[in-house]
Design a protein around this motif. Structure first.
Motif, PDB file in Angstrom:
ATOM      1  N   ARG A  30      64.140  95.243   5.455  1.00  0.00           N
ATOM      2  CA  ARG A  30      63.048  95.711   4.599  1.00  0.00           C
ATOM      3  C   ARG A  30      61.781  95.939   5.409  1.00  0.00           C
ATOM      4  N   VAL A  53      59.404  99.314   5.922  1.00  0.00           N
ATOM      5  CA  VAL A  53      57.960  99.331   5.655  1.00  0.00           C
ATOM      6  C   VAL A  53      57.190  99.820   6.873  1.00  0.00           C
ATOM      7  N   ILE A  81      54.637  92.389   2.508  1.00  0.00           N
ATOM      8  CA  ILE A  81      55.288  93.318   1.576  1.00  0.00           C
ATOM      9  C   ILE A  81      56.803  93.127   1.613  1.00  0.00           C
ATOM     10  N   SER A  91      57.731  89.746  -0.006  1.00  0.00           N
ATOM     11  CA  SER A  91      57.558  89.807  -1.462  1.00  0.00           C
ATOM     12  C   SER A  91      58.650  90.634  -2.122  1.00  0.00           C
ATOM     13  N   ALA A  92      59.064  91.725  -1.460  1.00  0.00           N
ATOM     14  CA  ALA A  92      60.071  92.612  -2.043  1.00  0.00           C
ATOM     15  C   ALA A  92      61.447  91.958  -2.099  1.00  0.00           C
ATOM     16  N   THR A  93      61.719  91.016  -1.201  1.00  0.00           N
ATOM     17  CA  THR A  93      63.048  90.383  -1.143  1.00  0.00           C
ATOM     18  C   THR A  93      63.051  88.951  -1.668  1.00  0.00           C
TER      19      THR A  93
END
Length: 298
Positions: A201, A205, A220, A223-225
């Protein structure tokens, strides 16, 4: 932005806690040592049938001199008797007679296995070799798949998880046998699971937002995972927890190793893998496409 700044501070606070845990684990291993089982030291393992409602601890208390160790098998009424390699009694029939006399219960011999010191030493080296080969293979895979800073961060996470798991086993005096080695191999594989997901991820990004600083990009990615990480770890720990509570003494070492490894692996994916690559100087430009030499020619 305030959330991301706070998340960065939490990640580095967790890194400090991880370093303290690693130090405590090394001290634990040095002080208590790893308790090697008969699989590695050699000895005699005898499976017997004893019809009793007593626990393994109660049966063990009846053995004068603690010349053997009794553990409960997964099957009801089946027990395992372990004698060290230096035991003065080696004949299974004499051992069964002595056991029945001290327990004052009928004991039936099911199976006897003798592991010589040379075989135990060979199993010890083979187990260590398996751990080493697995670790080197993972390092090679990470080096090919990711930029070297992300690879080193994932490897640092792997070392962190292994040391803390071994430190816990030493502190709890869990006997190291082949089941524990199998658990450690599973931990090595699982501990990289979340780290690789976050690294994938983060790579996306960095490629999509080259002007964003590395700390924000990492926040980011984490937080996304994060939700996926919690769900995966929660379901896995639920299964291992059932095995730990219901698997009995025979599977205790294996299940406690897995449980500790999953917890530390989930923790280190955020506190180790996502911070070490920043300390090594990872930058968004490291994942930008290289300019074509032909396009640069006048």
């Amino acid at each position: 932005m305030m959330l991301f700044r706070t998340l960065t501070q939490l990640r580095y606070f967790g890194l400090g806690c991880s370093l303290l845990l690693v130090t405590a684990s090394i001290l634990s291993i040095s002080h208590y040592g790893l308790k090697l089982g008969i699989d590695f030291t050699g000895g005699i393992i005898i499976d017997v049938s004893i019809q009793t409602l007593a626990t393994a601890a109660e049966l063990q208390a009846q053995l004068s001199g603690s010349w053997a160790t009794i553990t409960a098998d997964a099957a009801q009424g089946i027990w395992q008797l372990a004698l060290p390699a230096k035991s003065t009694i080696t004949d299974p029939q004499q051992i069964i007679s002595l056991l029945a006399q001290q327990l004052n219960l009928p004991v039936n011999l099911l199976q006897a296995t003798v592991i010589g010191p040379q075989v135990g030493e060979e199993l010890y080296h083979q187990g260590g070799l398996a751990l080493l080969v697995a670790s080197l293979s993972i390092m090679l895979y990470l080096t090919i798949r990711f930029e070297w800073r992300l690879s080193l961060a994932a490897i640092a996470s792997l070392i962190h998880d292994t040391i803390i798991t071994l430190g816990l086993l030493a502190f709890l005096e869990v006997e190291m046998d082949l089941n524990v080695v199998a658990g450690l191999l599973a931990v090595i594989g699982y501990s990289l699971n979340d780290s690789i997901v976050i690294a994938d991820r983060l790579r996306d990004v960095l490629r999509a937002k080259p002007d964003t600083n590395i700390f924000t990009s990492t926040d980011i990615a984490v937080s996304a995972t994060f939700t996926r990480t919690l769900i995966t770890a929660g379901t896995t720990l639920f299964t291992i927890g059932c095995l730990l509570l219901l698997g009995g003494e025979a599977l205790y070492g294996f299940s406690i190793t897995l449980f500790a490894g999953v917890v530390t692996g989930t923790w280190s994916s955020v506190t180790i893998a996502s911070t070490v690559q920043e300390l090594l100087g990872l930058h968004p430009q490291h994942y930008q496409p290289k300019p074509d030499l032909i396009d640069e020619l006048p």
